[in-house]
Design an enzyme around this catalytic site. Structure first.
Site, short mmCIF file in Angstrom:
data_model
loop_
_atom_site.label_atom_id
_atom_site.label_comp_id
_atom_site.label_asym_id
_atom_site.label_seq_id
_atom_site.Cartn_x
_atom_site.Cartn_y
_atom_site.Cartn_z
N CYS A 97 0.83 -1.20 0.00
CA CYS A 97 0.00 0.00 0.00
C CYS A 97 0.87 1.26 0.00
CB CYS A 97 -1.00 -0.03 1.17
SG CYS A 97 -2.32 1.17 0.96
N HIS A 205 -3.84 -5.07 0.45
CA HIS A 205 -3.31 -5.44 1.77
C HIS A 205 -3.30 -6.96 1.96
CE1 HIS A 205 -2.81 -1.52 3.79
NE2 HIS A 205 -3.77 -1.12 2.98
N GLU A 207 -1.55 -8.66 3.84
CA GLU A 207 -1.29 -9.04 5.25
C GLU A 207 -2.57 -9.30 6.04
OE1 GLU A 207 -1.24 -6.02 4.14
OE2 GLU A 207 -2.07 -4.65 5.65
#
Ligand code: MN
Length: 229
Positions: A97, A205, A207
């Site tokens: 990001c 994202h 993660e």
């Protein structure tokens, strides 16, 4: 020994740390207030740049526009120095990001300061909650590093669904990098350095998906590159 992954501080670290751990890395949060970039890079095997505030547009030769949100120049300067130090020391770099945006700006690219106002008719790229909610599709370039890492997920073609929590994106891509994923509205969703050491940036994202593991291959590929460096 698990490779040591330097992780830049942000407001939502736990998912980044867990994603690195599950990929076999040993995450170490770096502290911009206490550490100098060249010294930090000497003690890590790779650099993970996390999400966060807008990048100061003066860093890419632009004046701040009305829709620019919070900036943190201290963090910008530290992370840009970290990108340069990591590239010089041939440490793998993975930007997520804001991390992708910082890599691009550090190496000479520019940003769109605010997608809705600068790209009328674009898709909704700010879908804050839940963090793993699917916002839009991306199309991944065949033959890229990103494509090879996501092979399993892309088994039925070159498209996949991602989350999205950004209002800025890449405008001009830094020299030496190529775009390897876009959203259907043309917003750049991934870049990578074609040659040499591992340098990958994604705008979504991954993660936030460690519980289901669907983007774990991205972290595994990064950690593996750090192990080999
Ligand atoms: Mn997006």
């Amino acid at each position: 020994m698990a490779p040591i992954i330097g992780v830049t501080p942000c407001r939502s670290l736990p998912d980044y740390l867990e994603s690195v751990r599950r990929a076999g890395g040993d995450p170490r949060v770096v502290d911009p207030a206490q550490e100098k970039a060249a010294e930090v890079v000497g003690s890590i095997d790779g650099l993970l740049l996390t999400g966060g505030t807008d990048v100061d547009p003066t860093l890419y030769g632009d004046a701040p526009r009305a829709m620019l949100l919070e900036v943190n120049r201290e963090r910008d300067d530290f992370e840009i120095a970290m990108v340069h130090a990591a590239r010089t020391a041939k440490r793998p770099v993975f930007g997520i990001c804001r991390g992708l945006q910082i890599v691009n700006v550090a190496l000479g690219g520019t940003l769109i300061q605010d997608i809705p106002s600068e790209m009328p008719g674009s898709l909704e790229h700010s879908v804050p909650t839940p963090q793993n909610s699917i916002a839009h599709e991306i199309w991944v370039t065949k033959g890229s590093l990103l494509y090879s890492l996501m092979q399993e997920k892309l088994a039925e073609g070159d498209a996949c669904n991602v989350n999205s929590r950004h209002h800025q994106s890449i405008k001009r891509v830094a020299a030496g990098f190529e775009v390897t994923a876009t959203a259907p509205d043309g917003v750049i969703e991934a870049i990578e350095c074609g040659r040499g050491s591992f340098c990958l940036g994604v705008q979504w994202h991954p993660e936030n998906f460690w519980r289901t593991g669907e983007f774990r291959p991205l972290f595994e590929g990064f950690v593996e590159a750090c192990q080999k460096r």
